[in-house]
Design a protein around this motif. Structure first.
Motif, short mmCIF file in Angstrom:
data_model
loop_
_atom_site.label_atom_id
_atom_site.label_comp_id
_atom_site.label_asym_id
_atom_site.label_seq_id
_atom_site.Cartn_x
_atom_site.Cartn_y
_atom_site.Cartn_z
N GLN A 119 0.82 -1.21 0.00
CA GLN A 119 0.00 0.00 0.00
C GLN A 119 0.86 1.27 0.00
OE1 GLN A 119 -3.36 1.08 0.20
NE2 GLN A 119 -3.97 -0.92 -0.56
N VAL A 120 1.90 1.27 0.83
CA VAL A 120 2.77 2.45 0.97
C VAL A 120 3.46 2.79 -0.36
CG1 VAL A 120 4.90 3.31 2.06
CG2 VAL A 120 3.15 2.20 3.46
N TYR A 136 8.01 -2.07 -4.01
CA TYR A 136 8.64 -1.68 -2.75
C TYR A 136 10.12 -2.07 -2.69
CZ TYR A 136 6.83 -6.22 -0.58
OH TYR A 136 6.50 -7.52 -0.26
N ILE A 137 10.54 -3.01 -3.53
CA ILE A 137 11.98 -3.33 -3.61
C ILE A 137 12.70 -2.18 -4.33
CG2 ILE A 137 13.71 -4.85 -4.66
CD1 ILE A 137 11.67 -7.18 -4.26
N ARG A 138 12.10 -1.71 -5.45
CA ARG A 138 12.75 -0.66 -6.23
C ARG A 138 12.75 0.69 -5.49
NH1 ARG A 138 9.47 1.14 -10.75
NH2 ARG A 138 9.13 2.99 -9.47
N LYS A 139 11.58 1.06 -4.96
CA LYS A 139 11.47 2.38 -4.31
C LYS A 139 11.99 2.38 -2.87
CE LYS A 139 7.43 4.56 -5.32
NZ LYS A 139 5.96 4.58 -5.46
N LYS A 292 -8.28 3.70 3.55
CA LYS A 292 -7.81 4.97 4.13
C LYS A 292 -6.36 4.87 4.57
CE LYS A 292 -11.61 7.68 6.11
NZ LYS A 292 -12.30 8.03 7.36
N HIS A 293 -6.03 3.77 5.26
CA HIS A 293 -4.68 3.59 5.80
C HIS A 293 -4.11 2.25 5.35
CE1 HIS A 293 -5.63 6.92 8.46
NE2 HIS A 293 -6.74 6.30 8.80
N PRO A 294 -2.81 2.17 5.05
CA PRO A 294 -2.20 0.89 4.66
C PRO A 294 -2.49 -0.24 5.65
CG PRO A 294 -0.65 2.68 4.33
CD PRO A 294 -1.83 3.27 5.05
N GLU A 295 -2.54 0.10 6.96
CA GLU A 295 -2.76 -0.92 8.00
C GLU A 295 -4.12 -1.58 7.89
OE1 GLU A 295 0.50 1.45 8.77
OE2 GLU A 295 -1.57 2.14 8.50
N ASP A 296 -5.11 -0.87 7.33
CA ASP A 296 -6.45 -1.47 7.14
C ASP A 296 -6.35 -2.72 6.27
OD1 ASP A 296 -7.75 0.47 8.65
OD2 ASP A 296 -8.06 1.80 6.93
N GLN A 297 -5.51 -2.64 5.23
CA GLN A 297 -5.35 -3.79 4.35
C GLN A 297 -4.42 -4.83 4.96
OE1 GLN A 297 -7.47 -3.93 1.99
NE2 GLN A 297 -6.87 -5.97 1.32
N LEU A 428 12.87 -3.16 5.16
CA LEU A 428 11.86 -2.11 5.29
C LEU A 428 10.96 -2.29 6.52
CD1 LEU A 428 10.84 -1.96 1.50
CD2 LEU A 428 12.26 -0.30 2.72
N MET A 429 11.38 -3.15 7.45
CA MET A 429 10.56 -3.38 8.64
C MET A 429 10.32 -2.08 9.41
SD MET A 429 10.94 -5.77 11.97
CE MET A 429 11.54 -7.25 11.23
N GLY A 430 11.31 -1.20 9.41
CA GLY A 430 11.18 0.09 10.10
C GLY A 430 10.03 0.92 9.55
N VAL A 431 9.81 0.85 8.22
CA VAL A 431 8.70 1.58 7.57
C VAL A 431 7.37 1.06 8.09
CG1 VAL A 431 7.59 2.08 5.34
CG2 VAL A 431 10.09 1.98 5.48
N VAL A 432 7.25 -0.28 8.21
CA VAL A 432 6.01 -0.89 8.69
C VAL A 432 5.76 -0.51 10.15
CG1 VAL A 432 4.75 -3.07 9.04
CG2 VAL A 432 6.31 -2.84 7.10
#
Length: 444
Positions: A119-120, A136-139, A292-297, A428-432
């Motif tokens: 989602q992010v 998400y790997i590329r960005k 609305k939010h990535p966490e919803d998914q 990317l765990m920090g992003v989550v």
């Protein structure tokens, strides 16, 4: 060649990937403070609070949250749910189911992270919202090489070879149950799939939101009927699972002479292969959800693993154990068919053939969609017509052949696509974590 690929798979699946996937699941579970436990009630409410078989039409801006979940489950609940549990029990004893549950529990943490990242980092390509590990790997990791490697691996693993495996299961089951030639089954399956593929995201969403709840309900009712009819064997079946997890020989009275190592290995490998947590496949569906939010998914994704492993796979295992089908010789889909025949008589064969069609066909749709997202990443929309035709050709060919090498190659490419995805998840765990913290602050 077959032996060479089998040896690669032994190392890949029995050692490297089990530790990679389980380790990632444990890291996310502790890192996100057991999000799958804390938010389980909220996840179920989100998934089934507003359930509808006729959701809003999906389009270039994505699909509804439930349609995305249905597309993810369509891919997760495949032939692995019928053959996977049986293979795990036959090779690792009933205790393998316990390890299957444990790996799925940690897998819920992983899949939450996958869905949030999807989602992010989602974006528009040729006017269509799309996303998944390649993005998400590329960005996120800034690695074009790993993103491209992942895309090529998943197109081959799921879009082409994986769909051959699913189509073959349909062909074999219908040939056995109704004596229909496999080529005829292949042409019909490809024609039905083609009608859905050409309709794009809107038709895929419309089909999965209807087919997934209905097929799951059909299978749950049939399985529960057998388990309840054999109610006296329910407690002994659970005893076999829990005792077998730590003492496999005692659980079956020596019928299956394996050790704890095999119980763990087959339970974890088959469980992860079935629910796809950490494999990088389902994020493609979760990326296009309108939320609305990535966490919803992320919460919806947790429900997908729960349904796949704790409901469908567990029911398959209980049918096998309560009917007494386990004989130490039969394995795979044959063991599942034998169990359903013991439970439902001659109708058991037809029930499995119909269930297998729905499970495998829905997986073909899901896997096609995941491959399509990566074709779009590599070539844009111009690559889609050729990709569609190739997938349909693989479906027809898949129903007519039974080559062990194809099956082994599917496992290899499945394994290869896991590696770049897991690298990205850990990186990317920090992003989550940050995203979840912000989400929980908004909630409170």
């Amino acid at each position: 060649m077959l032996e060479f690929v089998q040896n690669i798979n032994k190392v890949l699946w029995n050692y490297i990937l089990i530790f990679l996937l389980c380790g990632t699941g444990i890291a996310f579970t502790f890192g996100l403070k057991f999000v799958q436990v804390r938010k389980f009630g909220a996840a179920f409410k989100k998934a089934f609070g507003g359930i509808s078989l006729r959701g809003k039409k999906a389009g270039e801006d994505g699909m509804s949250s439930f349609q995305a979940l249905a597309t993810a489950i369509a891919a997760q609940v495949g032939t692995g749910n019928l053959a996977g549990a049986a293979t795990a029990i036959a090779a690792g004893g009933p205790g393998a189911i316990f390890w299957m549950w444990l790996s799925a529990f940690f897998g819920m943490g992983t899949i939450f992270g996958e869905a949030v990242l999807a989602q992010v980092y989602k974006e528009k390509v040729d006017g269509q919202i799309t996303g998944g590990p390649a993005y998400y790997i590329r960005k996120g990791l800034n690695s074009k090489f790993l993103a491209g490697f992942f895309s090529i691996s998943i197109i081959i693993a799921l879009g082409f070879i994986g769909n051959m495996v699913q189509a073959n299961s349909i062909g074999t089951a219908f040939s056995k149950a109704f004596s229909i030639p496999t080529l005829v089954v292949g042409i019909i399956t490809a024609a039905l799939a083609g009608l859905i593929f050409v309709g794009g995201i809107s038709r895929i969403a419309a089909v999965t939101e209807k087919i997934v709840p209905l097929m799951a309900l059909l299978y749950i009712i049939g399985s529960l009927f057998i388990v309840i009819a054999n109610w006296a064997h329910i407690i002994p079946a659970f005893k076999m699972i829990f005792v077998g997890a730590f003492n496999p020989k005692a659980a079956t009275g020596g019928l299956i002479g394996v050790g704890v190592k095999e119980a763990v290995r087959y339970g974890v490998a088959r469980g992860l292969f079935s629910n796809e947590a950490g494999m990088g496949s389902t994020p493609h569906a979760h990326a296009v959800a309108k939320v609305k939010h990535p966490e919803d998914q992320g919460l919806m994704a947790i429900v997908g693993v729960f349904i796949d492993t704790f409901v469908i796979l567990t029911l398959t295992a209980l049918v096998i154990l309560t009917t007494g089908a386990l004989d130490g010789k039969t394995t795979g889909i044959e063991l599942t068919q034998k169990a359903f025949e013991l439970g439902l008589g001659n109708f058991g064969n037809i029930f499995i053939a119909v269930s297998l069609f729905f499970f495998a066909f829905s997986t073909i749709i899901g896997w096609y969609f995941f491959g399509e997202s990566n074709i779009r990443y590599l070539f844009g929309n111009k690559g889609l017509p050729v990709y569609r035709l190739l997938v349909l050709a693989f479906i027809v060919v898949g129903t007519t052949m039974e080559v062990k090498l194809v099956w082994e190659l599917a496992d290899t490419f499945n394994g290869l696509m896991v590696i770049p995805n897991v690298i990205a998840l850990l990186g990317l765990m920090g992003v989550v974590k940050k995203s979840l913290k912000k989400y929980e602050e908004l909630e409170s």
